[in-house]
Design an enzyme around this catalytic site. Structure first.
Site, mmCIF file in Angstrom:
data_model
loop_
_atom_site.group_PDB
_atom_site.id
_atom_site.type_symbol
_atom_site.label_atom_id
_atom_site.label_comp_id
_atom_site.label_asym_id
_atom_site.label_seq_id
_atom_site.Cartn_x
_atom_site.Cartn_y
_atom_site.Cartn_z
ATOM 1 N N GLU A 43 0.998 -1.239 -0.071
ATOM 2 C CA GLU A 43 0.132 0.007 -0.131
ATOM 3 C C GLU A 43 1.010 0.783 -0.499
ATOM 4 O O GLU A 43 1.781 1.917 1.265
ATOM 5 C CB GLU A 43 -0.719 -0.098 1.594
ATOM 6 C CG GLU A 43 -1.316 1.636 1.177
ATOM 7 C CD GLU A 43 -1.619 1.832 2.378
ATOM 8 O OE1 GLU A 43 -2.936 0.214 3.112
ATOM 9 O OE2 GLU A 43 -3.177 2.714 3.342
ATOM 10 N N ARG A 47 0.089 10.464 1.141
ATOM 11 C CA ARG A 47 0.849 11.131 2.084
ATOM 12 C C ARG A 47 1.805 12.511 1.722
ATOM 13 O O ARG A 47 2.002 12.524 2.310
ATOM 14 C CB ARG A 47 0.955 10.769 3.138
ATOM 15 C CG ARG A 47 -0.469 9.660 4.296
ATOM 16 C CD ARG A 47 0.477 9.312 5.243
ATOM 17 N NE ARG A 47 -0.881 7.903 5.225
ATOM 18 C CZ ARG A 47 -0.053 7.240 5.973
ATOM 19 N NH1 ARG A 47 0.418 6.872 7.434
ATOM 20 N NH2 ARG A 47 -1.361 5.478 6.198
ATOM 21 N N LYS A 131 -10.552 -2.142 6.825
ATOM 22 C CA LYS A 131 -9.454 -1.763 8.368
ATOM 23 C C LYS A 131 -10.125 -0.267 9.334
ATOM 24 O O LYS A 131 -10.601 0.088 9.798
ATOM 25 C CB LYS A 131 -8.961 -0.753 6.784
ATOM 26 C CG LYS A 131 -7.692 0.388 7.694
ATOM 27 C CD LYS A 131 -6.982 1.136 6.817
ATOM 28 C CE LYS A 131 -6.059 1.468 7.507
ATOM 29 N NZ LYS A 131 -4.978 2.291 7.045
HETATM 30 C C1 3PG Z 1 -1.556 3.423 8.327
HETATM 31 O O1 3PG Z 1 -1.975 3.563 7.511
HETATM 32 O O2 3PG Z 1 -2.749 2.268 8.114
HETATM 33 C C2 3PG Z 1 -0.778 3.852 8.963
HETATM 34 O O3 3PG Z 1 -0.230 4.912 9.505
HETATM 35 C C3 3PG Z 1 0.127 2.658 9.982
HETATM 36 O O4 3PG Z 1 0.254 2.212 10.736
HETATM 37 P P1 3PG Z 1 1.446 2.554 11.376
HETATM 38 O O5 3PG Z 1 3.006 3.599 11.356
HETATM 39 O O6 3PG Z 1 1.358 2.430 13.151
HETATM 40 O O7 3PG Z 1 1.786 0.889 11.153
#
Ligand code: 3PG
Length: 210
Positions: A43, A47, A131
């Site tokens: 994914e 951002r 999700k």
């Molecule tokens: C996402 O978008 O799924 C998260 O930013 C992932 O979170 P993490 O940085 O705690 O793994």
């Protein structure tokens, strides 16, 4: 016709690296490093402006890799991803307009849920893969179990706070089909273009499931 479900696409090891890239030139070496460690479903996120072009670069050059886009925040974001030909989309939450749009999308979408009501709204819209985000804050495995007890037809991908130590135990839940997170592609390793380090993290994640 509803979009296929990501949980039914069997895109390999059920761990989805969540990736933030600043430079499109990093896309292919990063994808190769992850694939060498066994992870072929990725994914990229919106951002950074490089996220969508990076996904397109991987789609064009590495057809064996399943490439999705995350941090979809608006209907416009969703349309850009569908037009780019990505395999799936992900959003950290859902607004009413975005939920309606993803329910009609031709590709799978994982809509971010934090509560039972969020999960009910997704289910009502026909979105049966969700999700759970941010999973650790929202309630983690106990919340996934609670969702399963009342909506056993939903399949869940928790992300947000998942680590190398918790991925395997999280995936042991019957209604959790995948986990995602950034721990496999740390910002520092990408900035240093330390692709072997990313392969090691990916391999450790893959092997933690065996
Ligand atoms: C996402 O978008 O799924 C998260 O930013 C992932 O979170 P993490 O940085 O705690 O793994």
């Amino acid at each position: 016709m509803p979009a296929p479900r990501l949980s039914e696409m069997a895109p390999g090891v059920p761990i989805i690296p969540v990736i933030v890239v600043d430079d499109v030139a990093d896309a292919l070496p990063l994808a190769d490093a992850l694939a060498e460690g066994g992870l072929t479903c990725l994914e990229l996120t919106l951002r950074t402006p490089a996220g969508l072009p990076a996904a397109q670069a991987i789609l064009a050059e590495r057809p064996h890799i399943t490439v999705g886009i995350g941090t979809v925040l608006s209907v416009d974001d969703l349309n850009r991803c569908v037009d780019a030909g990505v395999a799936f989309t992900v959003s950290p939450g859902l607004t009413d307009p975005l939920r309606e749009a993803v329910a009609r999308s031709p590709i799978p979408h994982l809509g971010g849920c934090q509560t039972i009501s969020d999960a009910m709204a997704c289910r009502e819209a026909g979105l049966l893969d969700i999700k759970l985000f941010p999973a650790a804050l929202a309630g983690g495995v106990p919340l996934a179990r609670a969702i399963g007890s009342v909506m056993p037809d939903l399949r869940i991908c928790p992300t947000g706070g998942i680590t190398a130590d918790t991925a395997a135990q999280t995936l042991a839940e019957p209604n959790i089909f995948a986990v995602g997170g950034t721990w496999i592609t740390p910002k520092t390793a990408i900035a240093a273009r330390d692709w072997p380090a990313i392969t090691r993290l990916a391999r450790a994640a893959t092997e933690s499931l065996t």
